[in-house]
Design an enzyme around this catalytic site. Structure first.
Site, mmCIF file in Angstrom:
data_model
loop_
_atom_site.group_PDB
_atom_site.id
_atom_site.type_symbol
_atom_site.label_atom_id
_atom_site.label_comp_id
_atom_site.label_asym_id
_atom_site.label_seq_id
_atom_site.Cartn_x
_atom_site.Cartn_y
_atom_site.Cartn_z
ATOM 1 N N SER A 141 32.404 23.844 14.641
ATOM 2 C CA SER A 141 32.447 23.107 15.907
ATOM 3 C C SER A 141 33.876 22.600 16.059
ATOM 4 O O SER A 141 34.632 22.551 15.079
ATOM 5 C CB SER A 141 31.498 21.905 15.824
ATOM 6 O OG SER A 141 31.756 20.975 16.854
ATOM 7 N N TYR A 154 27.852 14.210 11.740
ATOM 8 C CA TYR A 154 28.068 15.553 12.301
ATOM 9 C C TYR A 154 29.508 16.014 12.058
ATOM 10 O O TYR A 154 29.744 17.150 11.640
ATOM 11 C CB TYR A 154 27.744 15.538 13.800
ATOM 12 C CG TYR A 154 27.781 16.903 14.457
ATOM 13 C CD1 TYR A 154 26.702 17.767 14.371
ATOM 14 C CD2 TYR A 154 28.896 17.323 15.191
ATOM 15 C CE1 TYR A 154 26.728 19.024 14.986
ATOM 16 C CE2 TYR A 154 28.928 18.562 15.805
ATOM 17 C CZ TYR A 154 27.843 19.413 15.707
ATOM 18 O OH TYR A 154 27.880 20.651 16.312
HETATM 19 N N1 LIG Z 1 25.887 23.108 21.818
HETATM 20 C C1 LIG Z 1 27.098 22.702 21.535
HETATM 21 O O1 LIG Z 1 27.785 22.101 22.380
HETATM 22 C C2 LIG Z 1 27.689 23.006 20.179
HETATM 23 C C3 LIG Z 1 29.060 22.802 20.020
HETATM 24 C C4 LIG Z 1 29.627 23.085 18.787
HETATM 25 C C5 LIG Z 1 28.856 23.560 17.746
HETATM 26 N N2 LIG Z 1 27.515 23.738 17.911
HETATM 27 C C6 LIG Z 1 26.751 24.247 16.773
HETATM 28 O O2 LIG Z 1 26.158 25.484 17.122
HETATM 29 C C7 LIG Z 1 24.991 25.702 16.337
HETATM 30 C C8 LIG Z 1 23.854 26.074 17.253
HETATM 31 O O3 LIG Z 1 23.687 25.027 18.193
HETATM 32 P P1 LIG Z 1 22.952 25.238 19.600
HETATM 33 O O4 LIG Z 1 23.765 24.543 20.621
HETATM 34 O O5 LIG Z 1 22.582 26.655 19.765
HETATM 35 O O6 LIG Z 1 21.665 24.310 19.326
HETATM 36 P P2 LIG Z 1 20.123 24.498 19.650
HETATM 37 O O7 LIG Z 1 19.510 23.212 19.317
HETATM 38 O O8 LIG Z 1 19.956 25.079 21.025
HETATM 39 O O9 LIG Z 1 19.655 25.626 18.610
HETATM 40 C C9 LIG Z 1 19.662 25.371 17.226
HETATM 41 C C10 LIG Z 1 18.564 26.174 16.584
HETATM 42 O O10 LIG Z 1 18.622 25.917 15.161
HETATM 43 C C11 LIG Z 1 17.302 25.668 14.710
HETATM 44 N N3 LIG Z 1 17.330 24.795 13.542
HETATM 45 C C12 LIG Z 1 17.742 23.505 13.475
HETATM 46 N N4 LIG Z 1 17.594 23.028 12.235
HETATM 47 C C13 LIG Z 1 17.066 24.035 11.491
HETATM 48 C C14 LIG Z 1 16.666 24.141 10.133
HETATM 49 N N5 LIG Z 1 16.757 23.103 9.296
HETATM 50 N N6 LIG Z 1 16.186 25.325 9.695
HETATM 51 C C15 LIG Z 1 16.054 26.373 10.549
HETATM 52 N N7 LIG Z 1 16.413 26.326 11.835
HETATM 53 C C16 LIG Z 1 16.902 25.157 12.314
HETATM 54 C C17 LIG Z 1 16.586 25.023 15.880
HETATM 55 O O11 LIG Z 1 15.164 25.138 15.770
HETATM 56 C C18 LIG Z 1 17.158 25.797 17.062
HETATM 57 O O12 LIG Z 1 16.403 26.960 17.330
HETATM 58 C C19 LIG Z 1 24.784 24.423 15.537
HETATM 59 O O13 LIG Z 1 25.289 24.611 14.218
HETATM 60 C C20 LIG Z 1 25.611 23.400 16.295
HETATM 61 O O14 LIG Z 1 26.031 22.348 15.459
HETATM 62 C C21 LIG Z 1 26.916 23.471 19.109
#
Ligand SMILES: NC(=O)c1ccc[n+]([C@@H]2O[C@H](COP(=O)([O-])OP(=O)(O)OC[C@H]3O[C@@H](n4cnc5c(N)ncnc54)[C@H](O)[C@@H]3O)[C@@H](O)[C@H]2O)c1
Length: 256
Positions: A141, A154
């Site tokens: 991130s 985080y």
């Molecule tokens: N959305 C943003 O703005 C953003 C920005 C930077 C980084 N990220 C990172 O991107 C990645 C994906 O985020 P996203 O935005 O797609 O989120 P999201 O919440 O839409 O999807 C995350 C998925 O991971 C699954 N998950 C969570 N914990 C879990 C666990 N312990 N075991 C198995 N599955 C698990 C959830 O069920 C979900 O399907 C994450 O690592 C997040 O930190 C997101």
């Protein structure tokens, strides 16, 4: 029409595959004709993804050692190898100043974003090293390169993802394995929306508009498909010689 990279037949393991970035990457890999192993703890979401995209669905919690070893074993049992690994599942946790956080608030985020990423790397590298090939993309991130007063668990966990990426890239290099991380900025997924609610529960749409306005390129949130574009390139031979690096996807937000 998206670029095609010739990844047909490759065995791809994707964590967090039921939603957001994981689902978008799975979609692109399905279009490529890759053999998918979809991993998530959200059983209903995972079933829907597998029905749409095909592939093996493994319900697993990436914070549990036995379940991480289990999803890797299921991939190997089904396909005998792992070529691509999107080590992506993560949670945002609670936003608050450190003085208002419990140790459990920290541990909850660390178990998934820190330990989960480490255990995934460890298990998949054990498969890729004897193969002498493989590509891994971890999801970090922009929180891997900056602090935030009310988001310390985080932030710490994503700095750890960068450290794990660099260390794993050095460990994997002699075996022909490339490892990078992507560093998204603000993205319009479930997680992105939850953060707007945490910042101001009375006006999340106002937060969404203000954040959009703060992004130099496009004055908008990014889409999961835009993360998938970068991940697919990192998975492909077009990025041969790219390893151990953090790839910001943030509309120039961190360029200043
Ligand atoms: N959305 C943003 O703005 C953003 C920005 C930077 C980084 N990220 C990172 O991107 C990645 C994906 O985020 P996203 O935005 O797609 O989120 P999201 O919440 O839409 O999807 C995350 C998925 O991971 C699954 N998950 C969570 N914990 C879990 C666990 N312990 N075991 C198995 N599955 C698990 C959830 O069920 C979900 O399907 C994450 O690592 C997040 O930190 C997101």
């Amino acid at each position: 029409m998206s670029v095609r990279y010739g990844l047909d037949g490759q065995v791809a393991v994707i964590t967090g595959a039921a939603n957001g970035f994981g689902l978008a990457v799975a979609q692109r890999l399905a279009d490529e004709g890759a053999r998918l192993v979809l991993v998530d703890r959200d059983a209903d979401g995972l079933r829907a993804a597998a029905e749409k995209l095909g592939g093996l669905a493994v319900v697993a919690d990436v914070s549990q050692e036995s379940e991480v070893d289990g999803y890797v074993q299921e991939a190997v049992n089904a396909h005998g190898r792992i070529d691509l690994f999107f080590n992506n599942a993560g949670i945002e946790g609670r936003m608050a100043p450190m003085t208002e956080l419990s140790v459990e608030d920290f541990d909850r985020v660390w178990r998934v974003n820190g330990r989960g990423v480490f255990m995934g790397l460890r298990a998949v590298l054990k498969v890729m090293k004897p193969q002498g090939s493989g590509v891994i993309v971890n999801t970090a991130s922009m929180a891997a390169i900056k602090g935030a007063a009310t988001f310390s668990p985080y932030i710490a966990s994503k700095h750890a993802v960068l450290g794990l990426t660099k260390s794993a890239a050095l460990e994997g290099a002699p075996y022909g394995i490339r490892i990078n991380c992507v560093a998204p900025g603000h993205f319009d997924t479930r997680m992105g929306r939850d953060l707007t609610h945490q910042i101001n529960p009375d006006d999340p749409d106002g937060v969404f508009r203000a954040v959009s306005e703060s992004v130099p390129y496009g004055k908008r949130y990014g889409t999961a498909a835009e993360v998938a574009n970068v991940v697919l390139w990192l998975f492909s031979d077009e990025s041969e010689y790219v390893s151990g690096a953090l790839h910001l996807i943030d509309g120039a937000l961190n360029a200043g």
